[in-house]
Write a protein that holds these residues in place. Sequence first.
Motif, PDB file in Angstrom:
ATOM      1  N   CYS A  76      -7.363   9.785   3.651  1.00 45.48           N
ATOM      2  CA  CYS A  76      -7.348   8.334   3.797  1.00 45.48           C
ATOM      3  C   CYS A  76      -6.227   7.779   2.920  1.00 45.48           C
ATOM      4  CB  CYS A  76      -8.676   7.742   3.354  1.00 45.48           C
ATOM      5  SG  CYS A  76     -10.113   8.586   4.048  1.00 45.48           S
ATOM      6  N   VAL A  77      -5.341   6.999   3.518  1.00 47.70           N
ATOM      7  CA  VAL A  77      -4.204   6.428   2.806  1.00 47.70           C
ATOM      8  C   VAL A  77      -4.355   4.908   2.811  1.00 47.70           C
ATOM      9  CG1 VAL A  77      -1.688   6.214   2.741  1.00 47.70           C
ATOM     10  CG2 VAL A  77      -2.742   8.360   3.498  1.00 47.70           C
ATOM     11  N   TYR A  78      -4.178   4.312   1.642  1.00 42.78           N
ATOM     12  CA  TYR A  78      -4.370   2.870   1.461  1.00 42.78           C
ATOM     13  C   TYR A  78      -3.114   2.239   0.880  1.00 42.78           C
ATOM     14  CZ  TYR A  78      -9.241   4.270   1.918  1.00 42.78           C
ATOM     15  OH  TYR A  78     -10.418   4.809   2.366  1.00 42.78           O
ATOM     16  N   HIS A  79      -2.809   1.035   1.345  1.00 40.02           N
ATOM     17  CA  HIS A  79      -1.699   0.253   0.800  1.00 40.02           C
ATOM     18  C   HIS A  79      -2.294  -0.966   0.094  1.00 40.02           C
ATOM     19  CE1 HIS A  79       2.200  -2.214   1.511  1.00 40.02           C
ATOM     20  NE2 HIS A  79       2.219  -1.628   0.337  1.00 40.02           N
ATOM     21  N   VAL A  80      -1.872  -1.185  -1.142  1.00 43.41           N
ATOM     22  CA  VAL A  80      -2.366  -2.306  -1.945  1.00 43.41           C
ATOM     23  C   VAL A  80      -1.238  -3.297  -2.157  1.00 43.41           C
ATOM     24  CG1 VAL A  80      -3.344  -2.977  -4.174  1.00 43.41           C
ATOM     25  CG2 VAL A  80      -4.038  -0.826  -3.110  1.00 43.41           C
ATOM     26  N   HIS A  81      -1.516  -4.576  -1.911  1.00 43.95           N
ATOM     27  CA  HIS A  81      -0.549  -5.658  -2.131  1.00 43.95           C
ATOM     28  C   HIS A  81      -1.309  -6.856  -2.684  1.00 43.95           C
ATOM     29  CE1 HIS A  81       3.117  -7.929  -1.572  1.00 43.95           C
ATOM     30  NE2 HIS A  81       2.419  -8.867  -0.952  1.00 43.95           N
ATOM     31  N   ASN A  82      -0.793  -7.460  -3.727  1.00 44.41           N
ATOM     32  CA  ASN A  82      -1.463  -8.599  -4.368  1.00 44.41           C
ATOM     33  C   ASN A  82      -2.913  -8.281  -4.717  1.00 44.41           C
ATOM     34  OD1 ASN A  82       0.845 -10.213  -4.300  1.00 44.41           O
ATOM     35  ND2 ASN A  82       0.324 -11.081  -2.306  1.00 44.41           N
ATOM     36  N   ASP A  83      -3.141  -7.093  -5.273  1.00 47.59           N
ATOM     37  CA  ASP A  83      -4.444  -6.660  -5.777  1.00 47.59           C
ATOM     38  C   ASP A  83      -5.497  -6.411  -4.706  1.00 47.59           C
ATOM     39  OD1 ASP A  83      -3.323  -6.999  -8.332  1.00 47.59           O
ATOM     40  OD2 ASP A  83      -4.069  -9.050  -8.479  1.00 47.59           O
ATOM     41  N   LYS A  84      -5.106  -6.357  -3.449  1.00 51.83           N
ATOM     42  CA  LYS A  84      -6.054  -6.114  -2.353  1.00 51.83           C
ATOM     43  C   LYS A  84      -5.528  -5.023  -1.434  1.00 51.83           C
ATOM     44  CE  LYS A  84      -9.100  -9.423  -3.151  1.00 51.83           C
ATOM     45  NZ  LYS A  84     -10.484  -9.170  -3.425  1.00 51.83           N
ATOM     46  N   ILE A  85      -6.442  -4.298  -0.813  1.00 50.50           N
ATOM     47  CA  ILE A  85      -6.064  -3.309   0.200  1.00 50.50           C
ATOM     48  C   ILE A  85      -5.671  -4.069   1.459  1.00 50.50           C
ATOM     49  CG2 ILE A  85      -6.906  -1.447   1.690  1.00 50.50           C
ATOM     50  CD1 ILE A  85      -8.745  -0.639  -0.708  1.00 50.50           C
ATOM     51  N   VAL A  86      -4.434  -3.848   1.913  1.00 53.25           N
ATOM     52  CA  VAL A  86      -3.940  -4.532   3.111  1.00 53.25           C
ATOM     53  C   VAL A  86      -3.876  -3.595   4.313  1.00 53.25           C
ATOM     54  CG1 VAL A  86      -2.673  -6.302   1.835  1.00 53.25           C
ATOM     55  CG2 VAL A  86      -1.520  -4.165   2.445  1.00 53.25           C
ATOM     56  N   GLN A  87      -3.971  -2.281   4.045  1.00 47.60           N
ATOM     57  CA  GLN A  87      -3.948  -1.306   5.139  1.00 47.60           C
ATOM     58  C   GLN A  87      -4.685  -0.048   4.718  1.00 47.60           C
ATOM     59  OE1 GLN A  87      -0.153  -0.438   7.137  1.00 47.60           O
ATOM     60  NE2 GLN A  87      -0.617   1.734   6.873  1.00 47.60           N
ATOM     61  N   GLU A  88      -5.444   0.479   5.663  1.00 43.70           N
ATOM     62  CA  GLU A  88      -6.041   1.803   5.514  1.00 43.70           C
ATOM     63  C   GLU A  88      -5.660   2.599   6.737  1.00 43.70           C
ATOM     64  OE1 GLU A  88     -10.334   1.289   5.312  1.00 43.70           O
ATOM     65  OE2 GLU A  88     -10.469   0.856   7.440  1.00 43.70           O
ATOM     66  N   GLN A  89      -5.362   3.882   6.531  1.00 46.48           N
ATOM     67  CA  GLN A  89      -5.025   4.740   7.658  1.00 46.48           C
ATOM     68  C   GLN A  89      -5.696   6.095   7.437  1.00 46.48           C
ATOM     69  OE1 GLN A  89      -0.883   4.950   8.685  1.00 46.48           O
ATOM     70  NE2 GLN A  89      -1.287   6.171  10.510  1.00 46.48           N
ATOM     71  N   PHE A  90      -6.306   6.612   8.515  1.00 45.43           N
ATOM     72  CA  PHE A  90      -7.078   7.848   8.431  1.00 45.43           C
ATOM     73  C   PHE A  90      -6.402   8.957   9.214  1.00 45.43           C
ATOM     74  CE2 PHE A  90     -10.053   4.217   8.240  1.00 45.43           C
ATOM     75  CZ  PHE A  90     -10.447   4.372   6.918  1.00 45.43           C
ATOM     76  N   PHE A  91      -6.387  10.149   8.598  1.00 46.93           N
ATOM     77  CA  PHE A  91      -5.791  11.328   9.224  1.00 46.93           C
ATOM     78  C   PHE A  91      -6.855  12.420   9.281  1.00 46.93           C
ATOM     79  CE2 PHE A  91      -2.470   8.890   7.237  1.00 46.93           C
ATOM     80  CZ  PHE A  91      -1.458   8.880   8.176  1.00 46.93           C
ATOM     81  N   TYR A  92      -7.193  12.851  10.491  1.00 47.18           N
ATOM     82  CA  TYR A  92      -8.177  13.912  10.692  1.00 47.18           C
ATOM     83  C   TYR A  92      -7.980  14.519  12.066  1.00 47.18           C
ATOM     84  CZ  TYR A  92     -10.575   9.987  12.984  1.00 47.18           C
ATOM     85  OH  TYR A  92     -10.876   8.888  13.766  1.00 47.18           O
ATOM     86  N   ASP A  93      -8.479  15.741  12.229  1.00 40.98           N
ATOM     87  CA  ASP A  93      -8.420  16.405  13.523  1.00 40.98           C
ATOM     88  C   ASP A  93      -9.482  15.830  14.441  1.00 40.98           C
ATOM     89  OD1 ASP A  93      -6.335  18.119  12.813  1.00 40.98           O
ATOM     90  OD2 ASP A  93      -7.710  19.615  12.001  1.00 40.98           O
ATOM     91  N   VAL A  94      -9.093  15.580  15.675  1.00 39.74           N
ATOM     92  CA  VAL A  94     -10.024  15.064  16.681  1.00 39.74           C
ATOM     93  C   VAL A  94     -10.362  16.217  17.609  1.00 39.74           C
ATOM     94  CG1 VAL A  94     -10.334  13.400  18.543  1.00 39.74           C
ATOM     95  CG2 VAL A  94      -8.944  12.785  16.545  1.00 39.74           C
ATOM     96  N   HIS A  95     -11.663  16.582  17.668  1.00 41.16           N
ATOM     97  CA  HIS A  95     -12.049  17.676  18.574  1.00 41.16           C
ATOM     98  C   HIS A  95     -12.917  17.128  19.670  1.00 41.16           C
ATOM     99  CE1 HIS A  95     -11.919  19.354  14.478  1.00 41.16           C
ATOM    100  NE2 HIS A  95     -13.139  18.990  14.280  1.00 41.16           N
TER     101      HIS A  95
END
Length: 123
Positions: free
Chosen positions: A104-123
Amino acid sequence: MSTETVAKRLVALCREGKFEEAQHELYAKDAISIEPQEMASGPMGNAKGLKAILEKGHHFQEAVEQVHMSEVSEPVVANGWFSVAMHLDATMKGRGRTDMHEICVYHVHNDKIVQEQFFYDVH
């Protein structure tokens, strides 16, 4: 709040199973959530805005029958970004027991999470 502070707070709340509390406390109102391309559509796919992200979380929680084990790694922080590895062993309604591992990758801007992105295998 620094990115590291946001990251550590998110990890602490997730380890306690307080995902919705984490979203209310740490996410920007216009945050976005991105799933792998194969999962981008549907009720648990990509979402824009905190309200849609919360709804997505509700759909996921409703699909979980039983959690057998949940782990969240320590965060890796780089400037306004951080990542964690999550592992969930759960029985899902209509799908049986599932062992899910994701980054899980998160981007923080102005003290808040503005984006989350998930990487996993889809079966």
